[in-house]
Motif scaffolding. Sequence first.
Motif, short mmCIF file in Angstrom:
data_model
loop_
_atom_site.label_atom_id
_atom_site.label_comp_id
_atom_site.label_asym_id
_atom_site.label_seq_id
_atom_site.Cartn_x
_atom_site.Cartn_y
_atom_site.Cartn_z
N PRO A 175 0.83 -1.21 0.00
CA PRO A 175 0.00 0.00 0.00
C PRO A 175 0.87 1.25 0.00
O PRO A 175 2.05 1.20 0.28
N TYR A 176 0.24 2.38 -0.33
CA TYR A 176 0.95 3.66 -0.26
C TYR A 176 -0.04 4.80 -0.06
O TYR A 176 -1.26 4.63 -0.23
N LEU A 177 0.50 5.95 0.32
CA LEU A 177 -0.30 7.16 0.47
C LEU A 177 0.07 8.12 -0.66
O LEU A 177 1.25 8.45 -0.83
N LYS A 189 -5.38 6.85 0.29
CA LYS A 189 -4.77 5.57 0.67
C LYS A 189 -5.05 4.56 -0.43
O LYS A 189 -6.20 4.32 -0.79
N GLU A 191 -4.58 0.66 -1.61
CA GLU A 191 -4.29 -0.67 -1.11
C GLU A 191 -4.11 -1.71 -2.22
O GLU A 191 -3.47 -2.74 -2.02
N TYR A 305 -1.43 11.02 8.78
CA TYR A 305 -2.30 10.06 8.10
C TYR A 305 -1.54 8.77 7.76
O TYR A 305 -2.11 7.68 7.82
N ALA A 306 -0.27 8.90 7.41
CA ALA A 306 0.53 7.70 7.14
C ALA A 306 0.66 6.84 8.40
O ALA A 306 0.51 5.62 8.35
N HIS A 309 -2.67 5.10 9.35
CA HIS A 309 -3.05 3.98 8.50
C HIS A 309 -1.89 3.01 8.25
O HIS A 309 -1.99 2.15 7.36
N LEU A 311 1.08 3.30 6.92
CA LEU A 311 1.64 3.36 5.56
C LEU A 311 3.08 3.85 5.62
O LEU A 311 3.38 4.85 6.28
#
Length: 768
Positions: A175-177, A189, A191, A305-306, A309, A311
């Motif tokens: 996953p990545y942001l 986000k 996935e 936020y990373a 979640h 990330l």
Amino acid sequence: MTAKSYARSINLPTENAFKNLQTARRFAIDVGGSLAKLAYTATVHRKTSLVSEESDDDGSLYQVSDTDETIVRLHFVKFETKFIESCLDFIQQQSDATKSPLREKCIKVTGGGGYKYTDLIQEKLGVQVDREDEISCLINGCNFLLKNIPDEVFTYQRHENPEYKFQAVDMNVFPYLLVNIGSGVSFIKVESEDKFERISGTATGGGTFWGLGSLLTKAKTFDDLLNLAEKGDHRNVDMLVKDIYGGAYSTIGLKGDIIASSFGKAARSPRTPSQSEEHNFKEEDLARSLLLSISNDIGQLACLYAKLHSLKKIYFGGYFIRGHPLTMHTITFAINYWTKGEIQPMFLRHEGYLGAIGAFLKGATEEDADKYSWEENFAGSSGLAHPKPSRQVLSTTDSEFDKLEFDRLEKNLLPCPLLLDGDSYLPDTVDLTQDTLAREYWLQCFKDSIEKQEEQAIKSQSTVDGAEKRAGQFKHKYLDRLETLERNPCAYGSLNVRGLLDMRSHCLKEFNFTDPYSQQKQFENEQALKHLPKRLKDLDALDNTEERTFALARGLLAGNVFDWGAKEVAAIMEKGDFNFEDAESKLQDRPWLMDNYDDWMKKRSCSKNYKCCVIFCDNSGADIILGVIPFARDLLKTGTKVILCANSKPTLNDVTFQELSIILRFVSLICPVIGKALSEGKLVAMASGQGSPCLDLRYIDHDLVNKMAQEQTDLIVIEGMGRAIHTNFEAKFKCDCLKAAVLKNRWLAKRLGGEMFSVVFKFEQGTA
């Protein structure tokens, strides 16, 4: 309005705007508030050499004839949204002028302007507008770049050398942001291919910077404001920790130069006309403070936020970024500060086209998406902006940052399944962005060879009108690219010998020189075949296994001497009296510079033979016919299946798959062992998927990938200086690997501790 005036109005050079519109199809457009990005595919016709067995009556091995090759190219054009009507008029005028109406009657449109300009697009182009979700297109475009384009991702550290550090292709994309900074900011986000969500956003983004900057300064454009910020010193406007405490606030870990309050000094300063000059803030300082304030806030939100979640990868894109060094520096500083260096923010070379790419992919069929891979055309694309001098930054509209082209490959390319660790694999041995001496040498080396390449190009098409002019255009184009790389080594991604060779091939093909060595290869193949019977007879006369094995190894190396890409060897070969025995006499005596021959001999003399060997071949002529084929024949005689891999596309005098297939059929008439192996499927020629003198095992033909797995390949042989030295010298494999090459460049040989014609015979057993 003329085509030339249209090109000026959208800030694009005339010769690069709207290329190949007469064959254009499948349009997509991302219409933003400030910029619009148009994507379309077009067919590009160029001459190439076709190799066939239908030879003339002169006894030639095969017939080489010119034929038309059709390339599907993905073009991008970026222009200011306010000129969209002019852009659409120009496209329609070109369509009318060439009497080639737009083939696709539906155009994919994304971005906020997709709603505003729907009626205009339908009216001007006579097509139906199919609007696509903006976030979905952004993610599709991002995934496409992450999976298809090498050196797409980089980190930026302004005070390091090099400033750009490119990341290896990550096979585990998710996953990545994705932090998309346009007028506002979206945090997305991602996935999987089809699972993503916008988890938050902020209204404080690029529009805020531009809006407040317009109120605080006289800057007229976004770029003017960035250029002001580049010259400014935020410390004249921002209140720092040391301004409050007289130094660092050690108790809570705050350094003295950390910003305590953006624009804090402005609150305590009189601003009436009668006040002293020292309190009148400079516009550039205000712009710098504003940029830092917004960047720091975006960076902090991205980190939060990373972490929320879980990330570990954060990619930044959007109009606010656009490869601008100062912007990337402020974002990087913010992320490093808030994560204490645990997360490095990552940027994309082509991030400005995410939406356009995604919209284009929405118009592609599922079959298209699965069937093809894409390759950046370096002859038609531009690089990253030069990061220096930091206080004299050119506007992005004055740079070549906005030019981009991708060529569609005819087959899907996949990573080699036998790499020990595909995620960490990097093909290139030397990073020329960090090795200054090597960079200076190789850039000059390629400059020095340009006259010879121009001469060879003209010679290959001596009977074709305009060949001399096109060869001159190739020379100018390639020298321009080399000069760009001298100024900014990171312009096109990581800089290495492979990239310099590939860029030269792209420039040659751009001017219809797809295979300048076709006649030379044909001649050398014919001559080598005449000497093959004696070569095989001499080898078979060696009853002693050790003696024969060594003779085969020396032959493999001697064949590799015949290389028109090596300047000093080419000078010897041009005299016309250099034969296979001469090449053997040039080889370094044992012990070789890198000598694992005893390990190889031990493995060959053991009772257990290899199941399947994959050999990545190098040059035509003596190399493939007198060096590789006898080596492969010996493996076949012990029961090993052999896959000979040749380039899918021509480059220098490297043997191509087409040529190899014909050569093997002629060899089978000379050698019963080869003939039987071919008929029984124990000897197979396959295309590697490559078109380079080097070898990037991240992208090889999917049929070859499947064959490797199917045959349980347990030995890989990589032959040649480009494939085994410039690339893959440090590569590790699950199976046994032999890397064999002769050093035909005096500078490189000396650097590795050897002399001209030193030998590298590197045998490593598999570690899986």
